[in-house]
Design an enzyme around this catalytic site. Structure first.
Site, PDB file in Angstrom:
ATOM      1  N   ASP A 205      -8.651   5.915  -0.424  1.00  0.00           N
ATOM      2  CA  ASP A 205      -8.232   5.442   1.102  1.00  0.00           C
ATOM      3  C   ASP A 205      -9.338   4.607   2.213  1.00  0.00           C
ATOM      4  OD1 ASP A 205      -5.638   5.488   2.510  1.00  0.00           O
ATOM      5  OD2 ASP A 205      -7.275   6.171   4.346  1.00  0.00           O
TER       6      ASP A 205
ATOM      7  N   GLU B  42      -8.738   1.607  -2.037  1.00  0.00           N
ATOM      8  CA  GLU B  42      -7.589   0.718  -1.709  1.00  0.00           C
ATOM      9  C   GLU B  42      -8.981   0.016  -1.057  1.00  0.00           C
ATOM     10  OE1 GLU B  42      -4.858   1.039   2.026  1.00  0.00           O
ATOM     11  OE2 GLU B  42      -5.740   1.936   1.846  1.00  0.00           O
TER      12      GLU B  42
END
EC number: 2.4.1.18
Length: 728
Positions: free
Chosen positions: A405, A458
């Site tokens: 993330d 990401e």
């Protein structure tokens, strides 16, 4: 009593301000002989017991009414195994003395932990049920180098920090203690006097299980057995494999209708897993399941990186869920958050009274956007904690991939900061060199230790080489989310079709950089929250056009080079934004057949067709796997391309992004013959208008678009069609 133990030492020990309890407690050689000392608050009588015979060897004298006992063993010169018979409140208990056991952590482990190169620090740190010298109990160890005193407190000692102060291993800053009788399932924490003299109560950073919020204690729990990685699971992650990811938040996929309570891991195994398999997805991606205190963080502010959240059951229940997914042929991806952690006092923040896990300067250590703290990747023990965690989930739970993330927030020091709010690196640049090295090292170690498992990033900027090998200057991820493609295509789709001709490049631009990374095309949870609307609700037009636009878009997405990701609810066109506190709107699929059923059937067919035809996935990252046939017809918002497999077999993909059907639309092709329609998003099966080409069309020897042969098609309104050439 030996004259070496003075009153100040006893006072400090009882007050919990003595950092070296093993120098006082336990068995010691003194001028008077072997002396046993014990700190046993509330005890009235204590005897030293011979374990084999049960014979009382000596009664310890109470030297302080607060519980300090001492006594000399007559006629004994060498250390021996003993027990203590302790009378508390009139009841005698036979216990083993924690302070008769030697150091727990081996010298090599201590050295590797200090160097930050211990591949599996969780095998040493944390709480581990163990047997030492024939005594069952639990060994505890925690890194807190600046604490003045650390004690284990829990259900086994009335949460009393005086009873079990730990030994400090000065060479590593690790505190350790073996507590006889402490067992799996019991709650515990670490009580410490921190570097500033403040009393703190901390959960275990390496705890394998934890209490469900709002409680914050850790649970003693055995280390899970390793999960063997199969060849099938390895193949499912490869670059040439069909990868279609169903992204799920376990707490809101479906809930109990009677009380809106979560499904358990085992209930999800029985309901979510077969549903994802039936829908044709290849992977399940789980929003973070690490223990976290705040539901509204969706798991992205974890406090227990090594503990699956208790919201849905136990650690073993989570293993059952993963096993069920694997048995169904689904790989499991875990969203992993090594970028930041919350400020909750019971967790990592100022762990030992200093900024141990985080940077001390808020310009480096504080996330203004999320009110969270940033890991100090340059500290070896911190990096080791995180790298070990990545390996832990893959080896001990069978996780097949980690989706990392917020990578951009890690690798840029000025991420979301104004001038003066960040500190340049040693070369004056904005890159976080320590974070970059941490990511490269993590990916390198995973590649070496668990071949077949992969990582996905990401990463929202154009940082070069995110999914390129480290020896090429890359970060070493296997895949990167293509957020640029996602933003461009959604911006295009939300336009009224009459204006799309002026933004034609939003659909074509992605191919200009498509082979710079190994891309995943994500329609994730981030796109259906915070007022962005649902994917369906972004589509323009009346209800019919909204659904037609969505179907055409999905047909385009599944055909475009790159692996696929779809957040739950989008597969049946949920009309409202995602709400983490409620179930998906499954009622939309109740009653008679409707548009939502149509979208659900389309996604299922897209998955199965995509998986069946190698041309749609085998060469996602090879320019040979894609070719434009019609790229410049912006006036009619038509785009046509070819997907190709290694053998040269082609599938033609044609999209019409206007509500006007295009009849007799001619374009050049590479391979003449009969072309069969294998997917049409306008089919009545999906509640479309059922315009099309009668199932198949033959090519003509008519030159078009610089090619000798061509097809003349009917392009349905707001639709995407796929065609495959039938064998001669």
């Amino acid at each position: 009593m030996s004259d070496r133990i003075d009153r100040d030492v006893i006072n400090a020990l009882i007050a919990g301000h003595f950092a070296d309890p093993f120098s006082v407690l336990g068995m010691h050689k003194t001028t008077a002989g072997l002396e046993v000392r014990a700190l046993l608050p509330d005890a009235t009588d204590v005897w030293v017991i011979e374990p084999k015979t049960g014979r009382k060897l000596a009664k310890l004298e109470c030297l302080d009414s607060r519980g300090f006992f001492s006594g000399v063993i007559p006629r004994r010169k060498n250390f021996f195994r003993y027990q203590l018979a302790v009378v508390w409140h009139g009841q005698q208990n036979l216990i083993d003395d924690p302070y008769r056991f030697g150091p727990l952590i081996q010298e090599m482990d201590a050295w590797l932990l200090s160097e930050g190169t211990h591949l599996r620090p969780y095998e040493t740190l944390g709480a581990h049920a163990d047997t030492m010298d024939g005594v069952t109990g639990t060994r505890f160890s925690v890194w807190a180098p600046n604490a003045r005193r650390v004690s284990v407190v829990g259900q086994f000692n009335y949460w009393d920090g005086r009873r079990h102060p730990m030994r400090l291993r000065k060479e590593s800053g690790i505190w350790e203690l073996f507590i006889p009788g402490a067992h799996n399932g019991q709650l515990y924490k670490y009580e410490m006097i921190d570097a500033n003299g403040n009393l703190r109560l901390k959960s275990d950073p390496y705890a394998f299980e934890a209490q469900m919020r709002p409680e914050t204690a850790s649970l003693i729990c055995s280390l899970p057995e390793k999960v063997v990685q199969t060849e099938e699971r390895k193949k499912a992650n490869q670059f040439d494999a069909p990868i279609s990811i169903y992204e799920v938040h376990l707490g809101s996929w479906r809930r109990h209708t009677d009380n809106n309570f979560w499904l358990s891991y085992r209930e999800l195994a029985d309901q979510l897993v077969p549903y994802a398999k039936w829908m044709g997805f290849t992977h399940l991606e789980l929003l973070p399941i690490n223990e976290h205190p705040f539901d509204g963080s969706w798991g992205y502010q974890p406090t227990g990186l090594y503990a699956p959240t208790r919201r849905f059951g136990t650690r073993d229940d989570f293993r059952y869920f993963i096993d069920a997914a694997h048995a169904a042929g689904l790989n499991v991806i875990l969203d992993w958050v090594p970028g930041h952690f919350p400020t909750d006092d019971f967790a990592l923040a100022e762990f030992d009274g200093t900024n141990l896990y985080e940077h001390s300067d808020p310009r480096e250590g504080y996330h203004q956007d999320w009110n969270t703290l940033i890991y100090n990747y340059g500290r070896r023990e911190v990096s080791n904690f995180l790298v070990g965690n990545a390996l832990y989930w893959i080896e001990r739970f069978g996780i097949d991939a980690l989706r990392v993330d917020a990578v951009a927030s890690m690798i840029y020091r000025d991420y979301s900061r104004k001038e003066g709010e960040w500190i340049p690196n040693e070369f004056g640049g904005r890159e976080n060199l320590e974070a970059i090295e941490f990511l490269r090292n993590t990916n390198r170690i995973l590649g070496e230790q668990v071949s077949g498992a992969v990582t996905m990033a990401e990463e929202s900027t154009d940082f070069p080489g995110v999914s390129r090998p480290q020896d090429m200057g890359g970060l070493g991820f296997w895949y990167k989310w293509n957020l640029g493609w996602m933003h461009d295509t959604l911006d295009y789709m939300k336009l009224d079709p009459i204006y799309r001709q002026y933004h034609h490049d939003k659909l074509t631009f992605g191919m200009l950089y498509n082979y710079t990374e190994n891309f995943v095309l994500p329609l994730s949870h981030d796109e259906v929250v915070h007022g962005k609307k649902s994917i369906l609700d972004r589509m323009p037009g009346d209800a019919w056009q909204k659904f037609a636009n969505l179907r055409a878009y999905y047909g385009w997405m599944w055909a475009f080079p790159g692996k696929k990701l779809l957040f739950m609810g989008n597969e049946f066109a949920q009309g409202r934004e995602w709400n983490h506190d409620a179930s998906l709107d499954w009622h939309l699929l109740e009653g008679g057949d409707n548009w939502h059923h149509g979208v659900q059937r389309l996604v299922r067919d897209l998955n199965h067709t995509y998986r069946h035809h190698k041309a749609m996935h085998e060469l996602d990252f090879d320019p040979y796997g894609f070719e434009w046939l019609v790229v410049d017809d912006k006036e009619r918002s038509v785009l046509i391309f070819v997907r190709r497999d290694k053998e040269g077999n082609e599938i033609i993909v044609a999209s019409n992004f206007t509500p006007v059907p295009r009849h007799d639309y001619r374009f050049g092709i590479n391979q003449p013959g009969k072309w069969r329609e294998i997917l049409n998003t306008d089919s009545m099966h999906y509640h479309g208008s059922n315009a099309g080409n009668g199932g198949a069309v033959h090519s003509d020897e008519i030159a078009s678009h610089g090619r000798q042969h061509s097809l003349s098609l009917t392009l349905p309104p707001l639709a995407t069609i796929w065609l495959v050439r039938e064998a001669e």
